[in-house]
Write a protein that holds these residues in place. Sequence first.
Motif, PDB file in Angstrom:
ATOM      1  N   PRO A 184       0.537  -1.150  -0.216  1.00  0.00           N
ATOM      2  CA  PRO A 184      -0.101   0.059  -0.216  1.00  0.00           C
ATOM      3  C   PRO A 184       0.745   0.999  -0.041  1.00  0.00           C
ATOM      4  CG  PRO A 184       0.423  -0.665   2.809  1.00  0.00           C
ATOM      5  CD  PRO A 184       0.140  -2.019   1.388  1.00  0.00           C
ATOM      6  N   ARG A 185       0.437   1.995  -0.146  1.00  0.00           N
ATOM      7  CA  ARG A 185       0.848   3.093  -0.631  1.00  0.00           C
ATOM      8  C   ARG A 185      -0.308   4.934  -0.591  1.00  0.00           C
ATOM      9  NH1 ARG A 185       2.799   2.880  -5.840  1.00  0.00           N
ATOM     10  NH2 ARG A 185       2.034   3.948  -7.350  1.00  0.00           N
ATOM     11  N   THR A 186      -0.158   6.287  -0.425  1.00  0.00           N
ATOM     12  CA  THR A 186      -0.981   7.361  -0.187  1.00  0.00           C
ATOM     13  C   THR A 186      -0.985   7.596  -2.117  1.00  0.00           C
ATOM     14  OG1 THR A 186      -0.514   7.692   1.963  1.00  0.00           O
ATOM     15  CG2 THR A 186      -1.526   9.276   0.445  1.00  0.00           C
ATOM     16  N   ILE A 187      -2.047   7.475  -2.688  1.00  0.00           N
ATOM     17  CA  ILE A 187      -1.886   8.459  -4.079  1.00  0.00           C
ATOM     18  C   ILE A 187      -3.262   9.775  -3.948  1.00  0.00           C
ATOM     19  CG2 ILE A 187      -1.270   6.523  -5.220  1.00  0.00           C
ATOM     20  CD1 ILE A 187      -3.983   5.669  -6.007  1.00  0.00           C
ATOM     21  N   SER A 188      -3.652  10.036  -5.000  1.00  0.00           N
ATOM     22  CA  SER A 188      -4.592  10.825  -4.838  1.00  0.00           C
ATOM     23  C   SER A 188      -5.022  10.361  -5.866  1.00  0.00           C
ATOM     24  CB  SER A 188      -3.694  12.824  -4.665  1.00  0.00           C
ATOM     25  OG  SER A 188      -2.827  12.630  -5.170  1.00  0.00           O
ATOM     26  N   ALA A 189      -6.330  11.551  -6.584  1.00  0.00           N
ATOM     27  CA  ALA A 189      -7.502  11.461  -7.291  1.00  0.00           C
ATOM     28  C   ALA A 189      -7.518  12.864  -7.073  1.00  0.00           C
ATOM     29  CB  ALA A 189      -8.742  10.523  -7.068  1.00  0.00           C
ATOM     30  N   TRP A 190      -8.140  13.237  -8.041  1.00  0.00           N
ATOM     31  CA  TRP A 190      -8.207  14.965  -8.927  1.00  0.00           C
ATOM     32  C   TRP A 190      -9.634  15.023 -10.024  1.00  0.00           C
ATOM     33  CZ3 TRP A 190      -5.698  18.857  -6.393  1.00  0.00           C
ATOM     34  CH2 TRP A 190      -3.984  18.775  -6.318  1.00  0.00           C
ATOM     35  N   VAL A 191     -10.714  15.441  -9.675  1.00  0.00           N
ATOM     36  CA  VAL A 191     -12.030  15.360  -9.670  1.00  0.00           C
ATOM     37  C   VAL A 191     -12.539  16.239 -10.592  1.00  0.00           C
ATOM     38  CG1 VAL A 191     -14.038  14.324  -9.615  1.00  0.00           C
ATOM     39  CG2 VAL A 191     -12.469  12.865  -8.561  1.00  0.00           C
ATOM     40  N   GLY A 192     -12.826  16.153 -11.678  1.00  0.00           N
ATOM     41  CA  GLY A 192     -13.546  17.462 -12.510  1.00  0.00           C
ATOM     42  C   GLY A 192     -14.928  17.279 -12.565  1.00  0.00           C
ATOM     43  N   ALA A 193     -16.323  17.626 -13.103  1.00  0.00           N
ATOM     44  CA  ALA A 193     -17.037  16.702 -13.089  1.00  0.00           C
ATOM     45  C   ALA A 193     -18.776  18.168 -13.666  1.00  0.00           C
ATOM     46  CB  ALA A 193     -18.330  16.104 -12.126  1.00  0.00           C
ATOM     47  N   SER A 194     -19.261  18.110 -15.050  1.00  0.00           N
ATOM     48  CA  SER A 194     -20.387  18.411 -15.308  1.00  0.00           C
ATOM     49  C   SER A 194     -21.276  17.985 -14.664  1.00  0.00           C
ATOM     50  CB  SER A 194     -20.651  18.397 -16.791  1.00  0.00           C
ATOM     51  OG  SER A 194     -21.850  19.088 -16.934  1.00  0.00           O
ATOM     52  N   GLY A 195     -21.976  18.375 -13.494  1.00  0.00           N
ATOM     53  CA  GLY A 195     -22.872  18.733 -13.123  1.00  0.00           C
ATOM     54  C   GLY A 195     -22.391  18.479 -11.211  1.00  0.00           C
ATOM     55  N   SER A 196     -23.339  17.334 -10.903  1.00  0.00           N
ATOM     56  CA  SER A 196     -22.903  17.132  -8.934  1.00  0.00           C
ATOM     57  C   SER A 196     -21.905  15.079  -9.186  1.00  0.00           C
ATOM     58  CB  SER A 196     -23.522  16.924  -7.793  1.00  0.00           C
ATOM     59  OG  SER A 196     -24.905  16.174  -8.469  1.00  0.00           O
ATOM     60  N   PHE A 197     -20.681  15.240  -8.252  1.00  0.00           N
ATOM     61  CA  PHE A 197     -20.517  13.782  -8.344  1.00  0.00           C
ATOM     62  C   PHE A 197     -20.787  13.617  -7.039  1.00  0.00           C
ATOM     63  CE2 PHE A 197     -16.707  16.436  -7.462  1.00  0.00           C
ATOM     64  CZ  PHE A 197     -15.901  15.964  -6.785  1.00  0.00           C
ATOM     65  N   ARG A 198     -19.549  12.568  -6.757  1.00  0.00           N
ATOM     66  CA  ARG A 198     -19.987  11.938  -5.400  1.00  0.00           C
ATOM     67  C   ARG A 198     -18.564  10.369  -6.197  1.00  0.00           C
ATOM     68  NH1 ARG A 198     -24.066   9.558  -1.870  1.00  0.00           N
ATOM     69  NH2 ARG A 198     -23.713  12.169  -1.339  1.00  0.00           N
ATOM     70  N   LEU A 199     -17.019  10.637  -5.708  1.00  0.00           N
ATOM     71  CA  LEU A 199     -16.126   9.888  -5.877  1.00  0.00           C
ATOM     72  C   LEU A 199     -15.948   8.338  -4.773  1.00  0.00           C
ATOM     73  CD1 LEU A 199     -13.446   8.989  -7.511  1.00  0.00           C
ATOM     74  CD2 LEU A 199     -12.545   9.636  -5.718  1.00  0.00           C
ATOM     75  N   TYR A 200     -16.107   7.465  -5.076  1.00  0.00           N
ATOM     76  CA  TYR A 200     -16.040   6.097  -4.382  1.00  0.00           C
ATOM     77  C   TYR A 200     -14.770   5.428  -4.465  1.00  0.00           C
ATOM     78  CZ  TYR A 200     -21.119   5.975  -3.724  1.00  0.00           C
ATOM     79  OH  TYR A 200     -22.293   6.990  -3.138  1.00  0.00           O
ATOM     80  N   TRP A 201     -14.026   4.732  -2.945  1.00  0.00           N
ATOM     81  CA  TRP A 201     -12.939   4.590  -3.518  1.00  0.00           C
ATOM     82  C   TRP A 201     -13.648   2.898  -2.116  1.00  0.00           C
ATOM     83  CZ3 TRP A 201      -8.759   3.968  -6.451  1.00  0.00           C
ATOM     84  CH2 TRP A 201      -8.020   3.308  -5.782  1.00  0.00           C
ATOM     85  N   ASN A 202     -12.968   1.825  -3.449  1.00  0.00           N
ATOM     86  CA  ASN A 202     -12.932   0.692  -2.705  1.00  0.00           C
ATOM     87  C   ASN A 202     -14.852   0.898  -2.297  1.00  0.00           C
ATOM     88  OD1 ASN A 202     -11.136  -0.841  -3.559  1.00  0.00           O
ATOM     89  ND2 ASN A 202      -9.864   0.264  -2.337  1.00  0.00           N
ATOM     90  N   GLY A 203     -15.419   1.453  -2.627  1.00  0.00           N
ATOM     91  CA  GLY A 203     -16.897   1.287  -1.869  1.00  0.00           C
ATOM     92  C   GLY A 203     -17.189   2.185  -1.222  1.00  0.00           C
ATOM     93  N   ARG A 204     -16.514   2.900  -0.666  1.00  0.00           N
ATOM     94  CA  ARG A 204     -16.663   3.984   0.378  1.00  0.00           C
ATOM     95  C   ARG A 204     -16.422   5.284  -0.330  1.00  0.00           C
ATOM     96  NH1 ARG A 204     -13.361  -0.040   2.432  1.00  0.00           N
ATOM     97  NH2 ARG A 204     -14.808  -1.272   4.324  1.00  0.00           N
ATOM     98  N   ALA A 205     -17.514   5.890   0.278  1.00  0.00           N
ATOM     99  CA  ALA A 205     -17.566   7.638  -0.342  1.00  0.00           C
ATOM    100  C   ALA A 205     -16.386   8.486   0.537  1.00  0.00           C
ATOM    101  CB  ALA A 205     -18.663   8.444  -0.327  1.00  0.00           C
ATOM    102  N   ALA A 206     -16.035   9.023  -0.937  1.00  0.00           N
ATOM    103  CA  ALA A 206     -14.246   9.465  -0.460  1.00  0.00           C
ATOM    104  C   ALA A 206     -14.044  10.885  -1.117  1.00  0.00           C
ATOM    105  CB  ALA A 206     -13.553   8.521  -1.035  1.00  0.00           C
ATOM    106  N   LEU A 207     -15.135  11.578  -2.090  1.00  0.00           N
ATOM    107  CA  LEU A 207     -15.097  12.824  -2.341  1.00  0.00           C
ATOM    108  C   LEU A 207     -15.914  13.072  -3.034  1.00  0.00           C
ATOM    109  CD1 LEU A 207     -12.706  15.873  -2.861  1.00  0.00           C
ATOM    110  CD2 LEU A 207     -12.632  14.548  -4.967  1.00  0.00           C
ATOM    111  N   GLU A 208     -17.074  14.322  -3.062  1.00  0.00           N
ATOM    112  CA  GLU A 208     -18.312  14.786  -3.038  1.00  0.00           C
ATOM    113  C   GLU A 208     -18.383  16.213  -3.177  1.00  0.00           C
ATOM    114  OE1 GLU A 208     -21.827  14.549  -0.336  1.00  0.00           O
ATOM    115  OE2 GLU A 208     -20.728  12.907  -0.464  1.00  0.00           O
ATOM    116  N   ASP A 209     -19.069  16.838  -4.582  1.00  0.00           N
ATOM    117  CA  ASP A 209     -19.512  17.977  -4.938  1.00  0.00           C
ATOM    118  C   ASP A 209     -21.180  18.421  -4.924  1.00  0.00           C
ATOM    119  OD1 ASP A 209     -19.348  20.502  -4.695  1.00  0.00           O
ATOM    120  OD2 ASP A 209     -18.901  20.933  -7.395  1.00  0.00           O
ATOM    121  N   PRO A 210     -21.882  18.359  -4.556  1.00  0.00           N
ATOM    122  CA  PRO A 210     -23.448  18.948  -4.836  1.00  0.00           C
ATOM    123  C   PRO A 210     -23.613  19.689  -5.811  1.00  0.00           C
ATOM    124  CG  PRO A 210     -23.015  19.348  -2.122  1.00  0.00           C
ATOM    125  CD  PRO A 210     -21.930  19.267  -3.225  1.00  0.00           C
TER     126      PRO A 210
END
Length: 399
Positions: A184-210
Amino acid sequence: ASHSDANLGQFHPALKKELSRLDGARGAQAYEALRGVWNTWDRADPTHVEEALAAAEQSGKLDAPVRAYAGLLGAYARMRRGDVAAARSKVDSLGFVRRWLVVGPFDNEDRGGLGVEHGPEADFAQAIVPGRAYSGKERPVRWRVAPDAFPFGYVDFGSLLRPDRKVCAFATTFVRAKAGSKAPRTISAWVGASGSFRLYWNGRAALEDPAYRGHDADRFATQLTLAPGYNDLTVKVCSDDAPPAVSVRLADAKGAPDTALETSNDLAASAEAAKLAPNKADKKAPMKAAPARGPLGPVQAFAAVVGGKAPRASDLEAWARYLAATSGDDQNKHEARDAARRAAELEPTVDRLLLAGELSEDRNQRRDWVDKAEALAKKRGKEDVDVLLARADLARTGL
């Protein structure tokens, strides 16, 4: 040193102005300043704009995520010049995900879909079953492999879904460390969306923008723990009056491109990734994401500095410009207009007064802001070309 010393004396005045702003930018202001550089494309020599973006991508004065954003704008510049292969290669080198499985559309009437469980959210702990149907907006929908037709960093669901308005959709990829690299190690995810979004990582909500924004890359970020083997990254994105779109850039813990990561949209990888998701014996994973960890995307960073008791006028101005330049303003919130007004009232300058006018609610309000900008320019004893242009535009529109 400047972010672009090459041929600076030959650069168009508008490009010089934006490069000066980039040199003075702090924190998230650099994202908006890079957009300012990009937006000189139709006035300056495009070759000079590319040189400036390339210099910014290599600049030691800018943080790694900002340099990656400069690289993406440089890729778009290559695309505008017709060099599609180089643009695609650059986007890939920055870590944008291209291999996706998708399912949808699901209902999002009245913007209620992000908080509704549509089916895929409940299935992270099991392998994806080919052909399994979910109740979609108008008909049953199933997981399918997205075609490799989106080489520029984002998936446009308008090409994949019918209907494509007032809908939600899911995009999944499986992420693992390349052979010979640490996990294991630490990485990062960078998200952009048209609309609202929720990011799941291994089944757990990790990031969102309503909020319902237009798409721009890297608006939000969070750190993730990369486990050995395949990890499930799923984004749920919900649109209103435009088709949903989403981009995800995977990076190291600080936001720099991580060449030791690989992604797959092979259904077989879902069985391995499912072992990392919460199962029925676990406490139910929360629907809403926990606070983001690690480096912040520009929306998060701006929120931190303009949301305090005494925000700086420069931050408010940059926030308003960033939202306007990237279609980042939710039409129900008008954050750009409000930030521009606050900046102009807090520390008036000609540029801030004109910006408040550009983003004002109606033409009469715009005229008031232009009047104030003109008065300030006269008080300082110099004629301002931007004020003249704003006044001419008002005259052209009949005010």
